[in-house]
Design a protein around this motif. Structure first.
Motif, PDB file in Angstrom:
ATOM      1  N   GLU A  41      -9.798  17.200  -5.343  1.00 35.27           N
ATOM      2  CA  GLU A  41     -10.821  17.460  -4.315  1.00 35.27           C
ATOM      3  C   GLU A  41     -12.047  18.105  -4.975  1.00 35.27           C
ATOM      4  N   SER A  42     -13.227  17.624  -4.631  1.00 30.91           N
ATOM      5  CA  SER A  42     -14.425  18.200  -5.234  1.00 30.91           C
ATOM      6  C   SER A  42     -14.636  19.602  -4.675  1.00 30.91           C
ATOM      7  N   SER A  43     -15.334  20.430  -5.427  1.00 29.68           N
ATOM      8  CA  SER A  43     -15.509  21.810  -4.965  1.00 29.68           C
ATOM      9  C   SER A  43     -16.365  21.847  -3.698  1.00 29.68           C
ATOM     10  N   ALA A  44     -17.292  20.893  -3.556  1.00 32.14           N
ATOM     11  CA  ALA A  44     -18.133  20.847  -2.340  1.00 32.14           C
ATOM     12  C   ALA A  44     -17.286  20.467  -1.117  1.00 32.14           C
ATOM     13  N   ALA A  45     -16.382  19.476  -1.297  1.00 39.93           N
ATOM     14  CA  ALA A  45     -15.523  19.046  -0.178  1.00 39.93           C
ATOM     15  C   ALA A  45     -14.567  20.167   0.214  1.00 39.93           C
ATOM     16  N   TYR A  46     -14.058  20.877  -0.798  1.00 43.53           N
ATOM     17  CA  TYR A  46     -13.137  21.985  -0.515  1.00 43.53           C
ATOM     18  C   TYR A  46     -13.863  23.096   0.248  1.00 43.53           C
ATOM     19  N   GLU A  47     -15.048  23.428  -0.208  1.00 39.85           N
ATOM     20  CA  GLU A  47     -15.824  24.481   0.460  1.00 39.85           C
ATOM     21  C   GLU A  47     -16.107  24.107   1.918  1.00 39.85           C
ATOM     22  N   ALA A  48     -16.424  22.832   2.145  1.00 38.57           N
ATOM     23  CA  ALA A  48     -16.709  22.374   3.510  1.00 38.57           C
ATOM     24  C   ALA A  48     -15.467  22.481   4.399  1.00 38.57           C
ATOM     25  N   SER A  49     -14.290  22.077   3.875  1.00 42.42           N
ATOM     26  CA  SER A  49     -13.050  22.142   4.654  1.00 42.42           C
ATOM     27  C   SER A  49     -12.689  23.573   5.014  1.00 42.42           C
ATOM     28  N   LEU A  50     -12.722  24.440   4.005  1.00 44.34           N
ATOM     29  CA  LEU A  50     -12.343  25.839   4.236  1.00 44.34           C
ATOM     30  C   LEU A  50     -13.327  26.510   5.201  1.00 44.34           C
ATOM     31  N   THR A  51     -14.605  26.234   4.997  1.00 46.29           N
ATOM     32  CA  THR A  51     -15.642  26.834   5.845  1.00 46.29           C
ATOM     33  C   THR A  51     -15.486  26.367   7.292  1.00 46.29           C
ATOM     34  N   ASN A  52     -15.287  25.064   7.492  1.00 43.75           N
ATOM     35  CA  ASN A  52     -15.144  24.537   8.855  1.00 43.75           C
ATOM     36  C   ASN A  52     -13.952  25.143   9.561  1.00 43.75           C
ATOM     37  N   ASP A  53     -12.808  25.159   8.867  1.00 47.65           N
ATOM     38  CA  ASP A  53     -11.583  25.665   9.486  1.00 47.65           C
ATOM     39  C   ASP A  53     -11.706  27.149   9.834  1.00 47.65           C
ATOM     40  N   LEU A  54     -12.064  27.946   8.851  1.00 44.36           N
ATOM     41  CA  LEU A  54     -12.093  29.400   9.072  1.00 44.36           C
ATOM     42  C   LEU A  54     -13.173  29.822  10.057  1.00 44.36           C
ATOM     43  N   SER A  55     -14.350  29.190   9.966  1.00 40.71           N
ATOM     44  CA  SER A  55     -15.412  29.626  10.882  1.00 40.71           C
ATOM     45  C   SER A  55     -15.147  29.148  12.313  1.00 40.71           C
ATOM     46  N   SER A  56     -14.392  28.041  12.470  1.00 40.35           N
ATOM     47  CA  SER A  56     -14.086  27.618  13.848  1.00 40.35           C
ATOM     48  C   SER A  56     -13.161  28.648  14.510  1.00 40.35           C
ATOM     49  N   LEU A  57     -12.259  29.245  13.725  1.00 45.59           N
ATOM     50  CA  LEU A  57     -11.394  30.284  14.298  1.00 45.59           C
ATOM     51  C   LEU A  57     -12.182  31.575  14.539  1.00 45.59           C
ATOM     52  N   GLN A  58     -13.083  31.925  13.629  1.00 41.79           N
ATOM     53  CA  GLN A  58     -13.916  33.128  13.845  1.00 41.79           C
ATOM     54  C   GLN A  58     -14.701  32.994  15.158  1.00 41.79           C
ATOM     55  N   LYS A  59     -15.150  31.755  15.431  1.00 42.43           N
ATOM     56  CA  LYS A  59     -15.914  31.492  16.660  1.00 42.43           C
ATOM     57  C   LYS A  59     -15.029  31.702  17.897  1.00 42.43           C
ATOM     58  N   LEU A  60     -13.779  31.233  17.799  1.00 41.27           N
ATOM     59  CA  LEU A  60     -12.843  31.412  18.922  1.00 41.27           C
ATOM     60  C   LEU A  60     -12.535  32.883  19.176  1.00 41.27           C
ATOM     61  N   PHE A  61     -12.415  33.656  18.093  1.00 48.28           N
ATOM     62  CA  PHE A  61     -12.180  35.094  18.252  1.00 48.28           C
ATOM     63  C   PHE A  61     -13.366  35.733  18.973  1.00 48.28           C
ATOM     64  N   GLN A  62     -14.554  35.324  18.560  1.00 52.94           N
ATOM     65  CA  GLN A  62     -15.771  35.871  19.182  1.00 52.94           C
ATOM     66  C   GLN A  62     -15.809  35.524  20.675  1.00 52.94           C
ATOM     67  N   GLU A  63     -15.503  34.285  20.997  1.00 50.43           N
ATOM     68  CA  GLU A  63     -15.562  33.836  22.397  1.00 50.43           C
ATOM     69  C   GLU A  63     -14.486  34.487  23.264  1.00 50.43           C
ATOM     70  N   ASN A  64     -13.274  34.592  22.713  1.00 49.09           N
ATOM     71  CA  ASN A  64     -12.153  35.068  23.530  1.00 49.09           C
ATOM     72  C   ASN A  64     -11.920  36.572  23.483  1.00 49.09           C
ATOM     73  N   LEU A  65     -12.275  37.177  22.366  1.00 46.74           N
ATOM     74  CA  LEU A  65     -11.987  38.614  22.227  1.00 46.74           C
ATOM     75  C   LEU A  65     -13.242  39.459  22.043  1.00 46.74           C
ATOM     76  N   ASP A  66     -14.385  38.801  21.903  1.00 45.44           N
ATOM     77  CA  ASP A  66     -15.643  39.494  21.628  1.00 45.44           C
ATOM     78  C   ASP A  66     -15.489  40.339  20.353  1.00 45.44           C
ATOM     79  N   TYR A  67     -14.816  39.767  19.392  1.00 48.52           N
ATOM     80  CA  TYR A  67     -14.491  40.474  18.145  1.00 48.52           C
ATOM     81  C   TYR A  67     -14.381  39.442  17.029  1.00 48.52           C
ATOM     82  N   VAL A  68     -14.860  39.820  15.838  1.00 52.44           N
ATOM     83  CA  VAL A  68     -14.758  38.906  14.695  1.00 52.44           C
ATOM     84  C   VAL A  68     -13.949  39.568  13.574  1.00 52.44           C
TER      85      VAL A  68
END
Ligand SMILES: [Zn+2]
Length: 287
Positions: free
Chosen positions: A189-216
């Motif tokens: 896996e290229s380092s750019a593709a890996y960075e995109a996958s990790l960033t998408n996954d982790l930030s989508s959960l951070q967004k859910l925490f913000q929406e549901n718990l008002d906490y990051v």
């Protein structure tokens, strides 16, 4: 004669400058050492009443209660990631005998059995949640002690108590059968593709925490402790101030922000008394 006096004067000056510099350096090292605190972190997973299910990743509520009694009686104070950040940033000091209790995966049985015990003994727990699982059970509302995960509502109740701190255990990277070992980089896996996958996954959960718990969350807990060489810089870029590995070792918390990445943890399996388990680990922390 004058030359000799000048020479000895220069030597004295040089010696006192060296002594002075040495003293400054010594004080700096001492100050650094004084703020260095040894921290054991314990790693729990599932809590189930039926002893036939106990093992490496499952202990009974009774065993957990014995652990909390042991720690309380021996003067330990349970801390959260926020307490570590405060120590690093110099806004608050860690207690004399700190210990962190982490619970991976966000099982509903943690809400059912661990949370009431935290309230009973006024201990704090750090709960690492898998986003896709909590999303699923927030929709179905199924509360099965054996396999359900906690809902956003249960998380909110727990965090409002001030005894539970939620952290990120990936949205959907807690898997070994999707061509990737947890959130580790795939082979080829290229380092750019890996960075995109990790960033998408982790930030989508951070967004859910913000929406549901008002906490990051401030920390990322690597699924299965699987780490790639370039994970750390991506985690940092995403704003995480700490991360957890599964390496069994004592941590030294200083005022260097780097000390909060890849924190070591001791797995707490079933089958050992609290006394025997903690004596072994805490001896290392005291040495
Ligand atoms: Zn996990």
């Amino acid at each position: 004669m004058i030359r000799r006096r000048l020479l000895s004067g220069a030597i004295i000056l040089c010696l006192s400058a060296c002594l002075c510099l040495g003293a400054i350096q010594y004080r700096a090292v001492r100050a650094w050492e004084e703020c260095a605190v040894k921290l054991p972190i314990i790693m729990y997973h599932s809590i189930l009443k039926d002893p036939k299910y106990t093992g490496k990743y499952v202990i009974t509520p009774d065993q957990l209660e014995q652990d909390l009694i042991y720690l309380t009686e021996n003067g330990y104070t349970t801390v959260t990631v926020q307490d570590l950040i405060n120590h690093v940033q110099g806004t608050a000091s860690l207690p004399e005998k700190p210990i962190m209790l982490t619970f991976d995966d966000g099982y509903y049985n943690n809400y059912l059995y661990a949370y009431p015990l935290m309230k009973k003994y006024q201990c704090k727990m750090v709960l690492a949640v898998i986003g896709i699982q909590s999303e699923k059970y927030s929709k179905t509302q199924e509360t099965n002690a054996y396999y359900s995960h906690i809902t956003w509502e249960q998380m909110k109740e727990m965090t409002d108590s001030g005894l539970v701190e939620i952290q990120n255990h990936s949205y959907d990277m807690h898997s070994l059968n999707k061509g990737r070992n947890g959130s580790k980089r795939k082979q080829g896996e290229s380092s750019a593709a890996y960075e995109a996958s990790l960033t998408n996954d982790l930030s989508s959960l951070q967004k859910l925490f913000q929406e549901n718990l008002d906490y990051v969350p401030s920390a990322y807990v690597y699924p299965f402790g699987a780490i790639s060489a370039d994970s750390k810089s991506i985690i940092k870029k995403l704003g995480f101030l700490a991360s957890f590995s599964c390496e069994a070792r004592i941590n030294v918390i200083t005022q260097d922000p780097e000390c909060l990445y890849l924190l070591g943890r001791y797995l707490r399996p079933s089958g050992t008394t609290s006394d025997a388990y903690f004596k072994k680990i805490l001896k290392e922390a005291a040495s």
